[in-house]
Design an enzyme around this catalytic site. Structure first.
Site, PDB file in Angstrom:
ATOM      1  N   SER A  34      51.090  40.209  40.761  1.00  0.00           N
ATOM      2  CA  SER A  34      51.736  39.093  40.092  1.00  0.00           C
ATOM      3  C   SER A  34      53.200  39.450  39.812  1.00  0.00           C
ATOM      4  O   SER A  34      53.952  39.702  40.738  1.00  0.00           O
ATOM      5  CB  SER A  34      50.968  38.723  38.816  1.00  0.00           C
ATOM      6  N   ASP A  76      45.735  29.641  43.844  1.00  0.00           N
ATOM      7  CA  ASP A  76      46.449  30.298  42.745  1.00  0.00           C
ATOM      8  C   ASP A  76      47.399  29.307  42.071  1.00  0.00           C
ATOM      9  O   ASP A  76      48.241  28.691  42.725  1.00  0.00           O
ATOM     10  CB  ASP A  76      47.241  31.482  43.293  1.00  0.00           C
ATOM     11  N   HIS A 110      44.411  33.119  41.218  1.00  0.00           N
ATOM     12  CA  HIS A 110      45.202  34.267  40.761  1.00  0.00           C
ATOM     13  C   HIS A 110      44.351  35.484  40.435  1.00  0.00           C
ATOM     14  O   HIS A 110      44.758  36.612  40.666  1.00  0.00           O
ATOM     15  CB  HIS A 110      46.001  33.850  39.519  1.00  0.00           C
TER      16      HIS A 110
END
Length: 698
Positions: free
Chosen positions: A550, A635, A670
């Site tokens: 991320s 995501d 995610h």
């Protein structure tokens, strides 16, 4: 197309696939008189069949290129799985007359949530069997369980897409009936008022997915009739709702990176108007806890960079009424508090390490819990009971499995309720060495590194080493135990965490020095930590690997542009790499709330600075390390097209023949796969990538 090359190790010919190449369709992006050309902008069309086809081609290229590791991946998966106690359960916690338990059954991916009334010997009531609920779904997540004070109703949120858009439902725990009510597009969390009939929850904006509204729902009504309680107009704020530990107040929290604001209403009168605790003031952060006839406030008021504890009367909550309880300290970060009837428990951080401070309300005999390691993390856990002398906390280190401990704050007696079991018969924490070292950054700042490795390794520069970091949002990267990580350690890997600026590891200034116009400190700190490990002969560029996800994936993208020769391989999970374009698009989830973290590129100085490090914008014609990049089609935090565009651009510009893989999970978002075993398969992919680069085949 297939071509043949000579394998340098075996001198035998092997087939090498040519990677897919994304179609180049130039797209001009103009801001502040500056024009960028994005050749792969078209990949953001999620519904375009050509986009899906390209992602599938990349997946097929990855599968075929790593086919020789397939059996090894399976072996790694089984090796990791065998260490896990499959029929495991959480330590029960007691709340409002019931013991609550989460348990797993052998061979099953998902948890079972249950409770027992009054005693652990009582009959088990299964609230939710997620294995049954997950059937027919490629992804499943149950979240936000909230039980009414009369123990009859439980609200829960379900996400079957992995886009973090939860549908809230309500179950009658007495009859077992799930009401036909479905409240869509929520955060999943909710809280009950004391009337047992009113449920407060937060709903998301359909496009940006920002939680911006608080609603209340009444049992027996249609969700279309739900009443809007609060709408957060400021697009840089999110909202949430919860009940105070004292159960007296329903509290609405409006939160941005640098500013907070709370509203509250009595839980007993859920239809009453909410009143503001302390109106938002730019830069003023605070959180509050109710106790007796006061609120206790953790805040940065009066330039308390590392926060302090204040209190204010229940009927006079604005900041001019706040008085100090624990003053600000330059060297100690005040992270959180837990309030009990006779004790105040304060979680602090000094020199990067957790501290738990016990303070009796009578002012006599405060003390700290003793911890004798430098690579540990300790934190308070589920402490819902107010009238108790027992504090529950957790402890673990890089080599010590996680323990859940009940500590008697009066007698100081400690009871270890559970230590994470590592099965398989091979694990002994005494076989590993833990170290905490300090690297010197280019500006002279000392940056801590936490490490673990098998005892007896030689510092000869030949040890394969995986360096991990995050470095954003003030997230502290504490030392944590991982049983799956043993598959690297036992094969000679050193594992290290770089506690770089941008996190809050060494206090709030550590965070401030790694954000906005100081963001590059995050990247150079990681590079300097890498160089430190090389200079001190733990490893070498031929054996050093980097990993981040991320915002940590942004870190990976930046360091491979800035210092590619330091690393043999890089793992970038759901990487945030197209910083400028994303931050200029306020329709993308999370964008507006991120301005205080990265800067607002609509302002030229932030645009220019962002552009100077944005990984996608700074890909250049040079050699890059071997790279494994992962993402999820659904995501909502880092859109799939960021890593997809990044890989496409790297394929055209990089001047090496190193591996470059884009692995897109077409079913998830995610957080990756939802089942506990499916998640391990993803780790096995990453580890096989590293081990294959090291020539380790079993």
């Amino acid at each position: 197309m297939v071509i043949f090359v000579i394998d340098k190790i075996t001198s035998m010919p092997k087939t090498t696939l040519l990677p897919p190449k994304a179609t180049i369709i130039p797209h001009s992006l103009e801001k502040h008189g500056h024009v960028r050309t994005d050749n792969y902008y078209w990949l953001n069309q999620r519904e375009n069949p050509e986009v899906i086809d390209y992602l599938n081609q990349e997946n097929e290229y990855y599968r075929q290129s790593t086919a020789h590791t397939k059996e090894f991946q399976k072996d790694l998966f089984e090796e990791m799985k065998v260490r896990i106690k499959e029929d495991d359960e959480s330590v029960p916690y007691f709340y409002n007359g019931y013991y609550y338990i989460t348990r797993f059954e052998k061979g099953k991916d998902y948890p079972i949530h249950s409770r027992k009334k009054g005693s652990l010997e009582a009959q088990e009531e299964i609230m939710f069997d997620c294995n049954e609920m997950a059937k027919g779904h490629a992804y499943f997540n149950l979240a936000g369980l909230s039980v009414s004070e009369d123990n009859v109703w439980v609200s829960f949120g379900i996400d079957t897409v992995s886009r973090r858009q939860y549908t809230i439902q309500i179950k009658n725990l007495v009859t077992g009936e799930i009401l036909p009510v479905k409240i869509e597009n929520t955060t999943g969390g909710a809280t009950w008022a004391s009337d047992h009939q009113t449920l407060f929850y937060s709903r998301k904006d359909e496009q940006t997915l920002r939680p911006d509204k608080i609603y209340k729902h009444k049992i027996g009504t249609n969700p279309d009739e739900d009443v809007l309680v609060f709408f957060e107009k400021d697009e840089t704020f999110d909202v949430s709702v919860y009940k105070s530990k004292s159960k007296k107040y329903i509290i609405i929290n409006s939160n941005s990176t640098m500013t907070t604001e709370y509203r509250m209403a009595l839980s007993a009168t859920p239809d009453a108007k909410f009143t503001v605790f302390q109106k938002r003031t730019r830069g003023l952060e605070y959180s509050m806890s109710h106790f007796g006839d006061h609120f206790y406030v953790v805040t940065n008021k009066d330039k308390a960079t590392n926060f302090k504890l204040m209190k204010t009367p229940e009927n006079a909550t604005s900041k001019e009424n706040w008085v100090d309880v624990i003053p600000h300290r330059e060297e100690v970060l005040l992270e959180d508090i837990d309030i009990f009837k006779d004790y105040l428990v304060v979680t602090e951080r000094f020199n990067g390490l957790n501290q738990i401070r016990i303070m009796p309300w009578n002012g006599v005999g405060e003390y700290y819990l003793p911890f004798d390691s430098e690579t540990y993390t300790a934190y308070t856990t589920t402490n819902l009971d107010f009238d108790t002398e027992i504090l529950r906390y957790s402890f673990q280190s890089l080599a010590t499995p996680s323990s859940v401990i009940d500590f008697n704050m009066k007698t100081k007696a400690k009871t270890v309720l559970k230590e994470q079991e590592v099965l398989g018969g091979q694990f002994d924490k005494n076989n590993y060495t833990e170290e905490r070292l300090w690297a010197t950054a280019k500006d002279g700042t000392q940056v801590p590194i936490s490490m673990v490795y098998l005892k007896g390794i030689e510092k000869n520069g030949n040890n394969p080493t995986l360096l991990y970091a995050y470095g954003s949002y003030g997230v502290t990267m504490d030392c944590y135990f991982s049983s799956v990580r043993l598959s690297l350690l036992d094969r000679g890997f050193v594992f290290a965490i770089a506690h770089i600026r941008g996190g809050e590891d060494l206090g709030r200034r550590w965070y401030e020095d790694g954000k906005l116009l100081k963001k590059k400190n995050t990247f150079t700190d990681f590079i300097d930590c890498s160089q430190f490990l090389i200079d001190n002969k733990y490893t070498s560029p031929q054996h050093l690997y980097a990993e981040g996800g991320s915002a940590g994936g942004l870190l990976m993208g930046a360091v491979v542009n800035m210092a590619p020769s330091l690393y043999h391989g890089v793992i970038a999970q759901v990487p945030f790499v197209d910083v400028v374009t994303t931050m200029l698009d306020d329709t993308i989830p999370l964008t507006t709330g991120e301005y205080d973290e990265w800067g607002n590129p609509n302002v030229k100085k932030y645009y220019d600075y962002m552009l100077s490090y944005s990984p996608y914008d700074n890909v250049t014609a040079q050699d890059y390390p071997n790279m494994y990049v992962s993402t999820g089609l659904h995501d909502s935090q880092v859109q799939y097209w960021e890593p997809a565009k990044w890989v496409a651009k790297l394929r055209v510009l990089k001047t090496d023949n190193n591996q470059l893989y884009l692995d897109t999970n077409m079913d998830t978002g995610h957080g990756g796969a939802s089942g506990r075993f499916e998640a391990i398969k993803e780790i096995a992919k990453e580890y096989s990538f590293l081990l294959d680069l090291e020539g380790i085949k079993r």
